[in-house]
Design an enzyme around this catalytic site. Structure first.
Site, mmCIF file in Angstrom:
data_model
loop_
_atom_site.group_PDB
_atom_site.id
_atom_site.type_symbol
_atom_site.label_atom_id
_atom_site.label_comp_id
_atom_site.label_asym_id
_atom_site.label_seq_id
_atom_site.Cartn_x
_atom_site.Cartn_y
_atom_site.Cartn_z
ATOM 1 N N THR A 121 18.069 8.814 18.226
ATOM 2 C CA THR A 121 16.610 8.390 18.714
ATOM 3 C C THR A 121 16.593 7.845 20.245
ATOM 4 O O THR A 121 17.482 6.893 20.547
ATOM 5 C CB THR A 121 16.103 7.230 17.828
ATOM 6 O OG1 THR A 121 16.081 7.737 16.589
ATOM 7 C CG2 THR A 121 14.731 6.854 18.287
ATOM 8 N N LEU A 152 14.935 10.794 8.964
ATOM 9 C CA LEU A 152 15.443 10.242 7.266
ATOM 10 C C LEU A 152 15.324 8.756 6.900
ATOM 11 O O LEU A 152 15.417 7.981 7.887
ATOM 12 C CB LEU A 152 16.819 11.002 7.303
ATOM 13 C CG LEU A 152 17.903 10.768 8.031
ATOM 14 C CD1 LEU A 152 18.768 9.509 7.821
ATOM 15 C CD2 LEU A 152 19.122 11.709 8.106
ATOM 16 N N GLY A 255 5.366 -9.049 2.718
ATOM 17 C CA GLY A 255 6.668 -9.491 2.292
ATOM 18 C C GLY A 255 7.412 -10.183 3.411
ATOM 19 O O GLY A 255 6.910 -11.049 4.244
ATOM 20 N N CYS A 262 16.640 0.508 12.223
ATOM 21 C CA CYS A 262 15.618 1.467 13.047
ATOM 22 C C CYS A 262 14.378 0.936 13.379
ATOM 23 O O CYS A 262 13.887 0.581 14.634
ATOM 24 C CB CYS A 262 15.439 2.570 12.200
ATOM 25 S SG CYS A 262 17.131 3.380 11.968
ATOM 26 N N LYS A 265 14.338 -1.879 16.069
ATOM 27 C CA LYS A 265 14.719 -1.564 17.322
ATOM 28 C C LYS A 265 14.048 -0.815 17.784
ATOM 29 O O LYS A 265 13.728 -0.831 19.008
ATOM 30 C CB LYS A 265 16.249 -0.893 16.788
ATOM 31 C CG LYS A 265 16.850 -0.349 18.151
ATOM 32 C CD LYS A 265 18.072 0.392 17.754
ATOM 33 C CE LYS A 265 18.136 1.475 16.823
ATOM 34 N NZ LYS A 265 18.633 2.837 17.222
HETATM 35 C C1 UGA Z 1 13.186 4.250 8.963
HETATM 36 C C2 UGA Z 1 12.074 5.286 8.840
HETATM 37 O O1 UGA Z 1 11.262 5.122 7.708
HETATM 38 C C3 UGA Z 1 12.480 6.614 8.710
HETATM 39 O O2 UGA Z 1 11.368 7.582 8.941
HETATM 40 C C4 UGA Z 1 13.268 6.795 9.989
HETATM 41 O O3 UGA Z 1 13.850 8.250 10.110
HETATM 42 C C5 UGA Z 1 14.470 5.838 10.018
HETATM 43 O O4 UGA Z 1 13.986 4.472 10.089
HETATM 44 C C6 UGA Z 1 15.414 6.121 11.358
HETATM 45 O O5 UGA Z 1 14.819 6.038 12.396
HETATM 46 O O6 UGA Z 1 16.615 6.506 11.163
HETATM 47 P P1 UGA Z 1 14.696 3.073 7.107
HETATM 48 O O7 UGA Z 1 15.402 2.245 8.336
HETATM 49 O O8 UGA Z 1 15.917 3.575 6.223
HETATM 50 O O9 UGA Z 1 13.942 4.253 7.766
HETATM 51 O O10 UGA Z 1 14.030 2.103 6.253
HETATM 52 P P2 UGA Z 1 12.274 2.089 5.710
HETATM 53 O O11 UGA Z 1 12.372 2.580 4.735
HETATM 54 O O12 UGA Z 1 11.496 2.546 6.969
HETATM 55 O O13 UGA Z 1 12.367 0.456 5.784
HETATM 56 C C7 UGA Z 1 12.072 -0.522 6.534
HETATM 57 C C8 UGA Z 1 11.944 -1.890 6.229
HETATM 58 O O14 UGA Z 1 10.667 -2.109 6.098
HETATM 59 C C9 UGA Z 1 13.020 -2.386 5.177
HETATM 60 O O15 UGA Z 1 13.173 -3.502 5.212
HETATM 61 C C10 UGA Z 1 11.691 -2.357 4.249
HETATM 62 O O16 UGA Z 1 11.948 -3.328 3.036
HETATM 63 C C11 UGA Z 1 10.504 -2.614 4.875
HETATM 64 N N1 UGA Z 1 9.192 -2.324 4.281
HETATM 65 C C12 UGA Z 1 8.896 -1.037 3.955
HETATM 66 C C13 UGA Z 1 8.426 -3.230 3.981
HETATM 67 O O17 UGA Z 1 8.443 -4.545 4.401
HETATM 68 N N2 UGA Z 1 7.000 -3.134 3.515
HETATM 69 C C14 UGA Z 1 6.765 -1.721 3.081
HETATM 70 O O18 UGA Z 1 5.672 -1.615 2.566
HETATM 71 C C15 UGA Z 1 7.711 -0.796 3.500
#
Ligand code: UGA
Length: 440
Positions: A121, A152, A255, A262, A265
């Site tokens: 990225t 992903l 929450g 990701c 950042k």
């Molecule tokens: C994120 C993106 O969702 C991916 O599409 C992207 O490819 C990836 O970063 C990356 O750049 O590599 P990820 O870091 O695995 O993926 O995590 P997420 O599933 O996006 O969750 C991020 C945070 O948001 C977590 O702490 C989760 O608990 C929080 N979250 C998620 C909430 O507080 N509320 C929600 O409704 C959803």
């Protein structure tokens, strides 16, 4: 096709095993020899569903190998994928040093006709910079370059790579785009979507997507503050909003806020990129501020629930930045734990995957093998990660284990009515509070 992957972090390793499973010959390169040794034994350096299986399958089929030498990885390859990590864009900006140094090495050893694919990225314009570096290092080299960001999610990484919503190919070169088409041919044949664009739009699309997801979460968290004051339930509100297809229900979970490597950042990076380009993207700054406040607000609820933290025992359910991973990078739980420890609390945590990693970061943290053991004698339980195990807990037993029956649910996973019925004083985020049945 012969593919060299530079950097075997989350993006690189997952992309490598996925491409090997599609029939390509993949060599993964990492500058860390310990990681390479681990991978050569077929051991994944991090947890991810199906990773171990695909890693071992690829190696046994002779389609997947690992090295710590760029020369070995790149010599004779058709495609080089740059998957090295990048810290957030800083002020003095050394954040792209790892990318530039990898590119110099690649340029030195790459064969004629190589296609360089940028998966890390990066800010818009980086692919053009990489192209310039290769031309300066090897003026004679014939090559093409493509920006193909990865979308992903941790915990779903293999699934997201093999069943993607979209594959992006950002290039001015027909050969570059054609290479992406050939690499992912089985997925495209199965109906997956390829979006062809220019490199700068591809690069910006990745930062824009992550920043938008973060913004959506912050919107829900700001709404939670209003819901609490208005006596409304934010989960009801977001459910109603999400039923509108234009809004969608995902990433509206209020929450403790977003964490991980990701989202935090990338939203900051996009804001700084915009600033450098002369645009004040204050909306993103505000989203980051709301995210910080979300953690602060949960910390205050714990303090209010138990009064003085000094000498109190707080049980923390969940340390990973989200369920389904052992990753604690940017985990809101760790911020909260540090804060509770500073205030003099004893903190005992349970997490099905991330306990040891968190303890290595915070040695004062005590670990328990299961939620009930963590809750035993606790003056407050605080839920930090939405692990499915928590939903199924026997709340009567939980209450009987605790010194004070107080739960602060930082992920809105429990049913407030059931918690109150079990005699628990229940606080959550943006939902009406439970009657203060057993406040200390
Ligand atoms: C994120 C993106 O969702 C991916 O599409 C992207 O490819 C990836 O970063 C990356 O750049 O590599 P990820 O870091 O695995 O993926 O995590 P997420 O599933 O996006 O969750 C991020 C945070 O948001 C977590 O702490 C989760 O608990 C929080 N979250 C998620 C909430 O507080 N509320 C929600 O409704 C959803």
């Amino acid at each position: 096709m012969k593919v060299a992957i530079i950097g075997t972090g989350h993006v690189g390793l997952i992309t490598g095993v996925a491409l090997a499973s599609l029939g390509h010959d993949v060599i993964g390169m990492d500058a860390n020899p310990e990681r390479v040794a681990l991978l050569r034994e077929g051991t994944p350096p991090f947890e991810e569903p199906r990773l171990r299986e695909l890693l071992q399958e690829g190696m046994q089929a002779g389609r997947l190998s690992f090295t710590d030498s760029i020369k070995e990885a790149v010599g004779g390859t058709e495609v080089v994928m740059i998957c090295v990590g990048r810290p957030p864009i800083g002020l003095g900006d050394r954040s792209l040093v790892a990318v530039e140094s990898a590119v110099r090495d690649i340029a030195r050893h790459a064969p004629r006709g190589v296609v360089v694919v940028v998966k890390s990225t990066v800010p818009p314009g980086t692919t053009a910079r990489i192209e310039q570096v290769i031309r300066l290092e090897r003026p004679d080299l014939e090559f093409s370059i493509v920006s193909s960001p990865e979308f992903l999610r941790e915990g779903h990484a293999i699934e997201d790579t093999l069943e993607p919503d979209r594959i992006v190919a950002g290039s001015d070169s027909v050969r570059g785009i054609d290479t992406i088409r050939r690499l992912y041919a089985p997925l495209l044949d199965a109906g997956r979507r390829l979006i062809e664009t220019d490199p700068r739009s591809a690069e910006l699309s990745k930062l824009a997507s992550n920043a938008f997801l973060a913004m959506k979460i912050s919107y829900a968290n700001a709404l939670a503050q209003v819901a609490e004051k208005a006596g409304a339930d934010v989960t009801e509100v977001t459910q109603i909003m999400g039923a509108d297809a234009r809004i969608g229900s995902s990433f509206l979970g209020a929450g403790l806020g977003y964490g991980g490597y990701c989202l935090p950042k990338d939203i900051v990076t996009l804001e700084r990129v915009a600033e450098r380009l002369g645009y004040d993207f204050g909306l993103l700054r505000e989203a980051t501020k709301i995210n910080d406040e979300a953690l602060e607000s949960v910390a205050r609820k714990v303090e209010e629930a138990v009064w003085n933290l000094e000498g109190k025992r707080v049980a923390v359910f969940g340390l990973a930045f989200k369920a389904g991973t052992d990753d604690i990078r940017g985990a809101p739980a760790l911020g909260l734990v540090r804060r509770l420890l500073q205030e003099g609390a004893e903190v005992v945590a349970w997490d099905p995957m991330a306990g040891e990693l968190a303890k290595a970061e915070i040695p004062e943290l005590k670990l328990a093998d299961d939620p009930m053991a963590a809750a035993s004698g606790a003056h407050c339980v605080v839920i930090c990660t939405e692990w499915p195990e928590i939903r199924g807990l026997d709340l009567d037993e939980l209450r009987s284990q605790m010194a004070y029956p107080v739960v602060v649910d930082g992920r809105n996973v429990l049913d407030g009515g059931k918690a109150s019925a079990a005699g628990i004083t229940y606080h959550s985020v943006g939902r009406p509070g439970a009657p203060a049945a057993a406040a200390p």
